[in-house]
Design an enzyme around this catalytic site. Structure first.
Site, PDB file in Angstrom:
ATOM      1  N   HIS A 310     -14.577  15.810 -40.913  1.00 60.15           N
ATOM      2  CA  HIS A 310     -14.617  17.266 -40.806  1.00 60.15           C
ATOM      3  C   HIS A 310     -13.469  17.848 -41.611  1.00 60.15           C
ATOM      4  O   HIS A 310     -12.393  17.245 -41.676  1.00 60.15           O
ATOM      5  CB  HIS A 310     -14.497  17.709 -39.331  1.00 60.15           C
ATOM      6  CG  HIS A 310     -14.915  19.112 -39.130  1.00 60.15           C
ATOM      7  ND1 HIS A 310     -14.054  20.168 -39.316  1.00 60.15           N
ATOM      8  CD2 HIS A 310     -16.114  19.637 -38.812  1.00 60.15           C
ATOM      9  CE1 HIS A 310     -14.713  21.284 -39.098  1.00 60.15           C
ATOM     10  NE2 HIS A 310     -15.960  21.004 -38.795  1.00 60.15           N
ATOM     11  N   ASP A 367     -22.439  16.843 -35.296  1.00 59.28           N
ATOM     12  CA  ASP A 367     -23.792  16.439 -35.695  1.00 59.28           C
ATOM     13  C   ASP A 367     -24.115  14.994 -35.340  1.00 59.28           C
ATOM     14  O   ASP A 367     -25.262  14.576 -35.459  1.00 59.28           O
ATOM     15  CB  ASP A 367     -23.974  16.639 -37.203  1.00 59.28           C
ATOM     16  CG  ASP A 367     -23.969  18.110 -37.572  1.00 59.28           C
ATOM     17  OD1 ASP A 367     -24.587  18.885 -36.838  1.00 59.28           O
ATOM     18  OD2 ASP A 367     -23.339  18.480 -38.580  1.00 59.28           O
TER      19      ASP A 367
END
Ligand code: CMC
Length: 433
Positions: A310, A367
């Site tokens: 991320h 996700d």
């Protein structure tokens, strides 16, 4: 220069001259150097590929601490919101900076009910997409087209933003379900006001004339949680797209449509679909984790482990942690056994003990496990990113509204460092080799 100024300004020496740039402090101690006069004063721009170090706005919507793994919407911890709220409560919170009381929530629910239908002419649009069209492409086209049928009310788009926002939040749900029905070649199921926001969506997706759908509270709860976890994430790629397009003064629908397109990317919201494809590929390869880990590390291979890493988090993504915890419970309640869950867990264990990923702070993100839940509640893989968009919608709208209300907003127009040819003498076509 006095000590007082040195405490509030950063010093930048360019070509022997010192410039004093104001230091800004955020509400949670975040620090920024205000370079808004840099170009004018020095002729220099800052070079920051991918905006890794640049804040493009100040925002009061979402706080994120990537080192500590903290996420808050309007000051409320994501853990509390995901556990205790309805998605529409969180949508209200994002839009109004206030958790709704019962009356306000009812008012919002009534607006959502009022706007659930789609203009019948728009329903014909669906007939002109090929059967295997991506639902994300359909969603972005349909949302853009909403402007033609439901222009923002009044001269000032902010004046009736609550109604426009409710329209969007309600109609996007209907569009998403209709696009799935069309892809299946099934008759459309219209929205029903006796159902909750999530229950209504699930019914529009799965009810058929031959097999009526029963809305299960556990499925509604799972969807509700996922939508809340997706509802905002400060200046991510799609939200930045919404703000960038909106900064040109274009209408809300067109701005949201831009956000949907950005979200589609596999590095962003499209990762939830890519994760399942990756887990399926590992399964089909006889659980050959090593092969995929090696591919992910190979700089000559574009493959990355979807669902890991991320831009902001240097630790667990708190949303991922909540989803991972919820997975077991939801699968058990629904009596679903999914071999991909075990593969996901094994892959996570390997990654968290591998020097390549550890040294780069690559942890599972939102996700990684979300697709396992979507599969368990019957959402087809190509609709995963649409689900993400449904969840992110209130965040996009709140960010768009904040941008339009902010007197400091300017059209977003980044600079570049030119790397092309220096001036060349024009050659007439007959003289070119
Ligand atoms: N697999 C393998 N290597 C990775 C991965 C990954 N998933 N993510 C980052 N890296 C490596 C990258 O190659 C780089 O290595 P090096 O320093 O040797 O060049 C280093 O880690 C830093 O990565 P980066 O690409 O500079 O980081 P970024 O902040 O630009 O990218 C990211 C963030 C999310 C795009 C990236 O981690 C990624 O591609 N992840 C996989 C896609 C994904 O899961 N996306 C969903 C993100 S969360 C939800 C959302 O935003 O929608």
């Amino acid at each position: 220069m006095t000590d007082a100024i040195l405490k509030t300004h950063a010093q930048l020496v360019i070509e022997g001259k010192t410039h004093y740039l104001p230091i800004l402090k955020g509400a949670e101690g975040d620090k920024a150097i205000d370079i808004s006069t840099l170009m004018k004063e020095t002729g220099y721009v800052v070079y920051d590929v991918g905006s890794k170090n640049s804040a493009t706005c100040s925002s009061a919507i979402t706080f994120l601490d990537g080192d500590k793994g903290i996420l808050r919407y309007r000051g409320y911890d994501i853990e509390d919101l995901a556990e205790k709220c309805l998605f529409i409560e969180v949508a209200y919170l994002l839009l109004h900076n206030k958790l709704p009381n019962r009356e306000e929530l009812e008012g919002f629910r009534t607006l959502l009910e009022e706007y659930a239908l789609l203009h019948e002419d728009m329903i014909h649009f669906f007939d002109h997409f090929p059967p295997n069209a991506s639902p994300m492409a359909i969603l972005s086209v349909m949302v853009n087209s909403l402007h033609n049928y439901y222009p923002e009310m009044g001269g000032d788009p902010l004046e009736n933003i609550d109604k426009t926002a409710s329209r969007l939040i309600s109609k996007v749900r209907t569009i998403a379900a209709f696009s799935y029905k069309k892809s299946m070649g099934h008759p459309l199921v219209y929205p029903r006001n006796d159902l909750s926001y999530c229950g209504n969506f699930l019914n529009m997706m799965f009810d058929t004339p031959v097999r009526p759908y029963t809305v299960q509270p556990e499925v509604v709860a799972a969807m509700n949680k996922l939508l809340i976890l997706h509802a905002d994430h400060e200046q991510n790629c799609s939200t930045s797209a919404v703000r960038l397009v909106g900064s040109a003064g274009v209408n809300l629908y067109a701005s949201i449509s831009a956000g949907i397109n950005a979200l589609w990317g596999p590095l962003h919201g499209g990762a939830n679909e890519a994760v399942i494809q990756m887990l399926q590929a590992i399964y089909a390869d006889g659980n050959d984790y090593k092969k995929y880990i090696a591919k992910a590390k190979d700089k000559n291979d574009p493959f990355r482990l979807s669902g890991f890493g991320h831009r902001v988090y240097r630790t667990y993504d708190p949303r991922g942690t909540i989803i991972k915890k919820a997975c077991d419970g939801i699968l058990a309640v629904l009596n679903v056994s999914d071999p991909l869950l075990e593969i996901a867990r094994n892959l996570e264990d390997i990654v968290l003990n591998d020097e390549y990923f550890v040294s780069r702070n690559l942890y599972p993100n939102v996700d990684f496990y979300s697709g396992i839940i979507y599969r368990a509640i019957g959402i087809p893989t190509n609709m995963f990113t649409v689900m993400f968009a449904l969840g992110r919608l209130p965040g996009w709208i709140a960010q768009w509204k904040e941008m339009r209300e902010d007197p400091q907003t300017k059209i977003m127009r980044p600079r570049q460092v030119y790397a092309g040819e220096p001036q060349r003498t024009f050659i007439p076509i007959g003289e070119r080799f």
